[in-house]
Write an enzyme that holds these catalytic residues in place. Sequence first.
Site, mmCIF file in Angstrom:
data_model
loop_
_atom_site.group_PDB
_atom_site.id
_atom_site.type_symbol
_atom_site.label_atom_id
_atom_site.label_comp_id
_atom_site.label_asym_id
_atom_site.label_seq_id
_atom_site.Cartn_x
_atom_site.Cartn_y
_atom_site.Cartn_z
ATOM 1 N N SER A 3 41.899 14.491 36.878
ATOM 2 C CA SER A 3 42.784 13.494 36.256
ATOM 3 C C SER A 3 43.694 12.855 37.296
ATOM 4 O O SER A 3 44.380 11.882 37.016
ATOM 5 C CB SER A 3 43.614 14.149 35.145
ATOM 6 N N TYR A 34 38.939 12.562 32.420
ATOM 7 C CA TYR A 34 38.143 13.538 31.674
ATOM 8 C C TYR A 34 37.246 12.857 30.635
ATOM 9 O O TYR A 34 36.197 13.391 30.273
ATOM 10 C CB TYR A 34 39.067 14.552 30.985
ATOM 11 N N HIS A 77 44.676 22.827 26.866
ATOM 12 C CA HIS A 77 43.346 23.251 26.396
ATOM 13 C C HIS A 77 42.959 22.601 25.065
ATOM 14 O O HIS A 77 41.826 22.157 24.891
ATOM 15 C CB HIS A 77 43.286 24.781 26.269
ATOM 16 N N LYS A 125 41.105 30.938 29.659
ATOM 17 C CA LYS A 125 42.091 31.657 28.850
ATOM 18 C C LYS A 125 43.457 31.129 29.216
ATOM 19 O O LYS A 125 43.575 30.567 30.315
ATOM 20 C CB LYS A 125 42.034 33.171 29.071
ATOM 21 N N ASP A 169 49.377 34.195 30.236
ATOM 22 C CA ASP A 169 48.626 34.185 31.488
ATOM 23 C C ASP A 169 48.001 35.532 31.816
ATOM 24 O O ASP A 169 46.831 35.606 32.184
ATOM 25 C CB ASP A 169 49.517 33.746 32.654
HETATM 26 N N1 LIG Z 1 40.030 33.490 34.822
HETATM 27 C C1 LIG Z 1 40.906 33.633 35.800
HETATM 28 O O1 LIG Z 1 40.870 34.550 36.584
HETATM 29 C C2 LIG Z 1 41.970 32.648 35.956
HETATM 30 C C3 LIG Z 1 42.201 31.753 34.954
HETATM 31 N N2 LIG Z 1 43.170 30.823 35.092
HETATM 32 C C4 LIG Z 1 43.360 29.897 33.977
HETATM 33 O O2 LIG Z 1 42.850 28.631 34.392
HETATM 34 C C5 LIG Z 1 43.669 27.575 33.929
HETATM 35 C C6 LIG Z 1 44.140 26.754 35.116
HETATM 36 O O3 LIG Z 1 44.806 27.563 36.054
HETATM 37 P P1 LIG Z 1 44.836 27.192 37.629
HETATM 38 O O4 LIG Z 1 43.521 26.698 38.071
HETATM 39 O O5 LIG Z 1 45.437 28.345 38.310
HETATM 40 O O6 LIG Z 1 45.878 26.002 37.608
HETATM 41 P P2 LIG Z 1 46.069 24.868 38.694
HETATM 42 O O7 LIG Z 1 47.446 24.371 38.508
HETATM 43 O O8 LIG Z 1 45.637 25.317 40.035
HETATM 44 O O9 LIG Z 1 45.028 23.757 38.225
HETATM 45 C C7 LIG Z 1 45.122 23.123 36.985
HETATM 46 C C8 LIG Z 1 44.456 21.779 37.074
HETATM 47 O O10 LIG Z 1 44.522 21.175 35.794
HETATM 48 C C9 LIG Z 1 44.616 19.771 35.933
HETATM 49 N N3 LIG Z 1 45.751 19.276 35.158
HETATM 50 C C10 LIG Z 1 45.672 18.350 34.189
HETATM 51 N N4 LIG Z 1 46.864 18.079 33.694
HETATM 52 C C11 LIG Z 1 47.758 18.848 34.343
HETATM 53 C C12 LIG Z 1 49.171 18.996 34.278
HETATM 54 N N5 LIG Z 1 49.916 18.287 33.415
HETATM 55 N N6 LIG Z 1 49.733 19.877 35.113
HETATM 56 C C13 LIG Z 1 49.011 20.592 35.961
HETATM 57 N N7 LIG Z 1 47.654 20.489 36.074
HETATM 58 C C14 LIG Z 1 47.042 19.610 35.272
HETATM 59 C C15 LIG Z 1 44.776 19.478 37.418
HETATM 60 O O11 LIG Z 1 43.487 19.095 37.895
HETATM 61 P P3 LIG Z 1 43.088 17.558 38.117
HETATM 62 O O12 LIG Z 1 44.258 16.918 38.783
HETATM 63 O O13 LIG Z 1 41.917 17.635 38.997
HETATM 64 O O14 LIG Z 1 42.786 16.974 36.791
HETATM 65 C C16 LIG Z 1 45.131 20.809 38.025
HETATM 66 O O15 LIG Z 1 44.660 20.926 39.326
HETATM 67 C C17 LIG Z 1 44.756 28.263 33.104
HETATM 68 O O16 LIG Z 1 44.315 28.305 31.780
HETATM 69 C C18 LIG Z 1 44.815 29.663 33.655
HETATM 70 O O17 LIG Z 1 45.285 30.625 32.756
HETATM 71 C C19 LIG Z 1 43.882 30.707 36.237
HETATM 72 C C20 LIG Z 1 43.701 31.573 37.269
HETATM 73 C C21 LIG Z 1 42.758 32.654 37.192
HETATM 74 O O1 LIG Z 2 43.750 34.633 34.736
HETATM 75 C C1 LIG Z 2 44.332 35.022 35.720
HETATM 76 O O2 LIG Z 2 43.788 36.017 36.451
HETATM 77 C C2 LIG Z 2 44.078 36.127 37.809
HETATM 78 C C3 LIG Z 2 45.541 35.910 38.066
HETATM 79 O O3 LIG Z 2 45.768 35.918 39.452
HETATM 80 C C4 LIG Z 2 45.975 34.595 37.470
HETATM 81 O O4 LIG Z 2 47.359 34.399 37.622
HETATM 82 C C5 LIG Z 2 45.655 34.523 36.024
HETATM 83 O O5 LIG Z 2 45.859 33.228 35.544
#
Ligand SMILES: NC(=O)C1=CN([C@@H]2O[C@H](COP(=O)(O)OP(=O)(O)OC[C@H]3O[C@@H](n4cnc5c(N)ncnc54)[C@H](OP(=O)(O)O)[C@@H]3O)[C@@H](O)[C@H]2O)C=CC1
Ligand SMILES: O=C1OC[C@@H](O)[C@H](O)[C@H]1O
Length: 385
Positions: free
Chosen positions: A46, A71, A92, A110, A195
Site C-alpha cells: 500500500s 491491495y 485484517h 493472527k 500479538d
Molecule cells: N506468525 C508470526 O510469527 C508473526 C505474525 N505477525 C503478524 O503479522 C501481521 C503483521 O505484522 P508485521 O509484519 O510484524 O508488521 P509490519 O509493521 O512489519 O508490517 C505490516 C505491513 O502492513 C502494511 N500496512 C498497511 N497499512 C498499515 C498501517 N496503517 N500501518 C502499518 N502497516 C500497514 C504495510 O505494508 P505495505 O506498506 O507494503 O502495504 C506494513 O509493512 C500482524 O497481524 C502480526 O500479528 C507478525 C510477526 C510474526
Molecule cells: O506472531 C508473532 O510471533 C513472533 C513474535 O516475534 C511476533 O512479535 C509476533 O507477532
Amino acid sequence: MAPHIVRWGIMATGWIAETFTNDLLIDPNVRDASDVAHQVVAVASSSSKEKAEQFISARGITTPCSAYDDYETLVADPNVDVIYVATPHSHHYQNVRLALEAGKNVLCEKAFTVNAAQTKILIEIARKKNLFLMEAVWTRYFPLSIQIRELIQKGEIGEVLRVVADTSFGDDVETKWGTTHRMVNPDLAGGALLDLGIYSLTWVFQTLYHTLPRDQRKPPTVTSQMTPYHLTGADESTTMLLSFPTSTPSNGPHPQQSHGVALTNIRVSADPDEKGSAGPPIRIQGTKGEIQVYGQPFRPESYRIIPKKGGGEIREVQCPFPGNGKGMYWEADEVARCLRDGKLESEGLPLEESIVIMEVMDEVRKQGGLTYPQKIESTEYPLQL
Ligand SMILES: NC(=O)C1=CN([C@@H]2O[C@H](COP(=O)(O)OP(=O)(O)OC[C@H]3O[C@@H](n4cnc5c(N)ncnc54)[C@H](OP(=O)(O)O)[C@@H]3O)[C@@H](O)[C@H]2O)C=CC1
Ligand SMILES: O=C1OC[C@@H](O)[C@H](O)[C@H]1O
C-alpha cells in the site's frame, strides 16, 4: 504424481510477509511435502509499487510476479489462487473482506481480527461464497504440535487436566516499542494479548479443546487480569485462567473441568537468559504424566514426555526446521492441501475454534477494560482506516 501448485498473492510487505514468503520459496521436498508446490505470483504494497518490486527482488523471485501499489489490484488478479494477509491486526477485517468480496481464498495472519464480531462476518462471507479461509496460526501446523495433539489423543499422559503456557518477552518496552510500533499501538490493535497471548491460548486450546471429539468441545469460562502500558493503554501484560468443561455427570467420577493458564507479558520474559534456564514455557499435565515444550511457544523446537513415576523413561524429541526455514511453510502446505482437496477450512484450526478464541480475547479485553478505537472495532465495510 505432479504436485498441486498454489499461486500466492502477498498483501503487504512488512516483516512477516518477508518471512512467510521466504518460507514459501523453500523447496517442499526438503520437508517431504512433494505433493504440493508454492508460487508467489503477485505482491502488493500500500506504500508504493517500488516497495513491492524491492520485496520481489530481495526474495530472489525470478518467476513471473506482479508488483502492485494497492491491495485492490492484487485481489483482482486472476492469476492468484489465495491471498496471504500480512497487515496489522487493525486492518485484517477490511483487508480479508476485500479479498473475499473479490472471490479470493484467504490465509490471514493472527490475530484473525480485532474482535469476534468481525471474525464471524468474514466466515459468513467465505461460506456464502464457497471460499477457503484460515487464520495463520502457524504453530498449529508444526509436526511438533501435530505429534503432541496425537499423543494426548492416544492417552499418552492420561487425562489432561492442566496446561500452563507463557508467551512473554522481557523487553525494555519504552525503548524497544515506543508508542507507535504495532506491538503497543492501540490504533493498530496492538498489545500483548492479540500479538503474543494468542500463542498461549493456542497451546491451551490445542491441548484441552481441539483434542476432544468435535461434539464435546465446549467454550471455556475465563477470568483474567490485564496491565496497561502507561504510554499507550494497550496491554503489556495479560494473565488468563480458562476453565473447560470436560465431561458430563454420566461419565462417572472424572473431574468436570480442565484448567488452562495462559500468560503473556512484554516486560518480563518466559526465558530471561534465552537458554531455557527458566524451564519450559509450556507444561501439559495429565493424570499419567506431563509433556513439556521447549523454545518459543510460537516456534517450539523440542518436547519431553515425562511419565508418572514408574511409568517408563523420559523421552525427548527434537523437531528441526528443514531447509533452514522459519516453519511457516507447514501452514502454507496445509492451505495448498485444503485447496487441492476442495476444503473450505482447515482441520488444524477450524473456523469455529478461531471464533471461540476471539470470544475469549473479547471477554479478556472486557474484563481488563481494553477497547480499541471505534473505527477498528467496527464491522462496517468498506472503511478507510
Ligand atoms: N506468525 C508470526 O510469527 C508473526 C505474525 N505477525 C503478524 O503479522 C501481521 C503483521 O505484522 P508485521 O509484519 O510484524 O508488521 P509490519 O509493521 O512489519 O508490517 C505490516 C505491513 O502492513 C502494511 N500496512 C498497511 N497499512 C498499515 C498501517 N496503517 N500501518 C502499518 N502497516 C500497514 C504495510 O505494508 P505495505 O506498506 O507494503 O502495504 C506494513 O509493512 C500482524 O497481524 C502480526 O500479528 C507478525 C510477526 C510474526
Ligand atoms: O506472531 C508473532 O510471533 C513472533 C513474535 O516475534 C511476533 O512479535 C509476533 O507477532
